[in-house]
Motif scaffolding. Structure first.
Motif, PDB file in Angstrom:
ATOM      1  N   MET A   1       1.127  -1.180  -0.163  1.00  0.00           N
ATOM      2  CA  MET A   1      -0.089   0.162   0.035  1.00  0.00           C
ATOM      3  C   MET A   1       0.873   1.136   0.415  1.00  0.00           C
ATOM      4  N   LYS A   2       0.531   2.184  -1.100  1.00  0.00           N
ATOM      5  CA  LYS A   2       1.220   3.170  -0.946  1.00  0.00           C
ATOM      6  C   LYS A   2       0.458   4.717  -0.816  1.00  0.00           C
ATOM      7  N   VAL A   3       1.189   5.474   0.202  1.00  0.00           N
ATOM      8  CA  VAL A   3       0.127   6.424   0.836  1.00  0.00           C
ATOM      9  C   VAL A   3       0.641   7.489  -0.045  1.00  0.00           C
ATOM     10  N   SER A   4       0.549   8.619  -0.345  1.00  0.00           N
ATOM     11  CA  SER A   4       0.752  10.016  -0.753  1.00  0.00           C
ATOM     12  C   SER A   4       0.314  11.435  -0.451  1.00  0.00           C
ATOM     13  N   ILE A   5       1.359  11.652   0.266  1.00  0.00           N
ATOM     14  CA  ILE A   5       0.668  12.882   1.109  1.00  0.00           C
ATOM     15  C   ILE A   5       1.285  14.300   0.642  1.00  0.00           C
ATOM     16  N   ILE A   6       0.138  14.746   0.664  1.00  0.00           N
ATOM     17  CA  ILE A   6      -0.025  16.213  -0.195  1.00  0.00           C
ATOM     18  C   ILE A   6       0.160  17.696   0.980  1.00  0.00           C
ATOM     19  N   GLU A  37       3.875   2.420   1.719  1.00  0.00           N
ATOM     20  CA  GLU A  37       5.176   2.725   1.098  1.00  0.00           C
ATOM     21  C   GLU A  37       4.409   4.481   1.471  1.00  0.00           C
ATOM     22  N   VAL A  38       5.487   5.316   1.605  1.00  0.00           N
ATOM     23  CA  VAL A  38       4.828   6.727   1.730  1.00  0.00           C
ATOM     24  C   VAL A  38       5.465   8.065   0.709  1.00  0.00           C
ATOM     25  N   ILE A  86      -3.516   5.637  -2.174  1.00  0.00           N
ATOM     26  CA  ILE A  86      -4.420   6.981  -1.263  1.00  0.00           C
ATOM     27  C   ILE A  86      -3.968   7.996  -1.029  1.00  0.00           C
ATOM     28  N   ILE A  87      -4.233   8.892  -0.502  1.00  0.00           N
ATOM     29  CA  ILE A  87      -3.963  10.238  -0.896  1.00  0.00           C
ATOM     30  C   ILE A  87      -4.714  10.783   0.738  1.00  0.00           C
ATOM     31  N   TYR A  88      -3.486  11.298   0.511  1.00  0.00           N
ATOM     32  CA  TYR A  88      -3.689  12.208   2.542  1.00  0.00           C
ATOM     33  C   TYR A  88      -3.502  13.240   2.181  1.00  0.00           C
ATOM     34  N   ALA A  89      -4.585  14.287   2.049  1.00  0.00           N
ATOM     35  CA  ALA A  89      -3.938  15.429   2.293  1.00  0.00           C
ATOM     36  C   ALA A  89      -4.096  16.384   3.500  1.00  0.00           C
ATOM     37  N   TYR A  90      -2.903  16.950   3.591  1.00  0.00           N
ATOM     38  CA  TYR A  90      -2.279  17.665   4.946  1.00  0.00           C
ATOM     39  C   TYR A  90      -3.185  18.740   4.983  1.00  0.00           C
ATOM     40  N   ILE A 112      -7.971  10.771   2.444  1.00  0.00           N
ATOM     41  CA  ILE A 112      -8.584  11.140   3.824  1.00  0.00           C
ATOM     42  C   ILE A 112      -7.466  12.727   4.034  1.00  0.00           C
ATOM     43  N   LEU A 113      -8.806  13.263   4.904  1.00  0.00           N
ATOM     44  CA  LEU A 113      -7.819  14.643   5.085  1.00  0.00           C
ATOM     45  C   LEU A 113      -7.255  14.469   6.798  1.00  0.00           C
ATOM     46  N   ASP A 114      -5.610  15.548   6.683  1.00  0.00           N
ATOM     47  CA  ASP A 114      -5.310  15.315   8.122  1.00  0.00           C
ATOM     48  C   ASP A 114      -5.692  16.913   8.587  1.00  0.00           C
TER      49      ASP A 114
END
Length: 391
Positions: A1-6, A37-38, A86-90, A112-114
């Motif tokens: 699983m790979k996560v992209s933090i924007i 993976e990030v 998965i896209i993780y918006a900061y 996902i929104l943080d």
């Protein structure tokens, strides 16, 4: 699983300021603990220093212009570099959440929104209104330096808030943010293996940073009026004990508030420049007391002060104000005062210094509390459930 933090701002005045010590990098560390993976993908302004790759997580920093419409030309470039499942918006901002939702439309991948701050609180919060005259609206739109060209104009922040419900999951770290946006509680985690007091000698740290002759009250962060350092300095005026110093680590990159404090209270202040995250434990080791004297403002209520867990993880006595989630985070392992109360701060500093051994014993309990509830491992446990939810 790979996560992209924007991240909307990877420049030296954004997430680039503290490097691996701020929220996106804490998220990345926690995600790696659960075998994700990030990558971190974001913008930096061409007129500011940006982040490069780090050994912990790949960073893709897209240069951009600080205003509309030229900013929009960099959006396709960033979208092309998002490779996560998965896209993780900061942060609740269009250059992070808006882009994450654009990518979701294109790919179908969950978002996902943080939320780690109430962005509008810096612009008047709920009281903010944009009601320009026709002439002012024309100027804001058509003049090159018009207000509506600014990427983080409050009206765009308000638009971004209307998109929160479009995220598949929301993570927050304070009760204030939960009451406002809902979501899943995900506290800031500290790398308690790095911030381990057994690895550092306080006397050696004090000697290295020229602090050996003083009793050190430390604030390891960027001072702003809402952080309450003026109350600590007023308390030092009250105590008037020449061997106590307030050590400010890093300073404020946004305005001249540092200078304002120094002009009025310079005799009590020692400044240490911004340092890499890996050096911060050695600096914090030099402190006798960590202070987190937040004032009772919407800005403070929305925040989870990382300085708290700096002190807790390093088993330092923490003196903090009863603001927001601070009492819950500290539990009975620290020292609490009312906000905006220099007299209480002075009394509590005196109490701690009068029996530093007892204060240090209490601080050992703070480290255990930090490891249990506010560590990277604790974050990872929560994120495991969040990932399951969005999948």
């Amino acid at each position: 699983m790979k996560v992209s933090i924007i991240v909307s701002d990877l420049s030296s005045q954004g997430a680039g300021r503290w490097g691996g010590a701020v929220r996106p990098f804490l998220l990345a560390k926690a995600l790696k603990k659960i075998d994700c993976e990030v990558e971190i993908v974001g913008f930096y302004r061409r007129d500011k220093e940006g982040l490069s790759s780090s050994p912990d997580v790949p960073i893709i920093a897209i240069p951009t212009h600080p205003s509309y419409p030229r900013f929009l030309t960099s959006v396709p470039k960033l979208l092309n570099h998002i490779t996560g499942d998965i896209i993780y918006a900061y942060k609740v901002k269009l250059p992070s959440l808006g882009i994450a939702l654009l990518h979701k439309i294109k790919s179908g991948y969950p978002v996902i929104l943080d939320i780690d701050d109430w962005e509008l609180s810096w612009n008047g919060g709920d009281e903010y209104q944009y009601k320009p005259s026709v002439f002012k609206l024309f100027k804001d739109i058509w003049e090159p330096d018009g207000a509506l060209h600014k990427i983080e104009h409050p009206i765009y922040l308000r638009w971004a808030e209307k998109l929160v419900a479009k995220a598949d999951a929301v993570t927050i770290h304070t009760q204030f943010l939960y009451d406002r946006f809902g979501g899943i509680y995900l506290p800031n985690g500290k790398d308690t293996a790095l911030f381990d007091p057994s690895l550092y000698n306080p006397e050696n740290s004090r000697d290295k940073y020229g602090l050996s002759n003083y009793r050190i009250v430390m604030f390891p962060g960027a001072p702003t009026p809402s952080k309450g350092l003026q109350d600590v300095l007023t308390a030092l005026d009250i105590l008037n004990q020449p061997d106590i110093r307030l050590v400010i680590v890093g300073g404020n990159p946004y305005n001249d508030y540092d200078r304002q404090l120094t002009d009025k209270w310079g005799r009590w202040i020692i400044k240490i420049p911004k340092s890499p995250p890996t050096v911060m434990p050695e600096i914090v080791a030099a402190a006798h007391i960590i202070v987190v004297p937040q004032r009772d403002t919407p800005k403070s209520l929305a925040q989870f002060p990382l300085k708290l867990t700096d002190g807790m993880a390093m088993a330092k006595p923490v003196l903090a104000a009863r603001v927001g989630d601070i009492p819950e985070i500290l539990g009975d392992t620290g020292y609490l005062v009312d906000p905006s109360s220099p007299e209480q701060i002075a009394d509590t500093l005196q109490l701690i210094f009068s029996d530093l051994e007892a204060a240090n014993n209490r601080a050992l309990k703070a480290r255990e509390r930090c490891k249990e509830f506010y560590s990277i491992e604790a974050m990872a446990n929560v994120l495991s459930g969040v990932i399951e939810k969005v999948l």
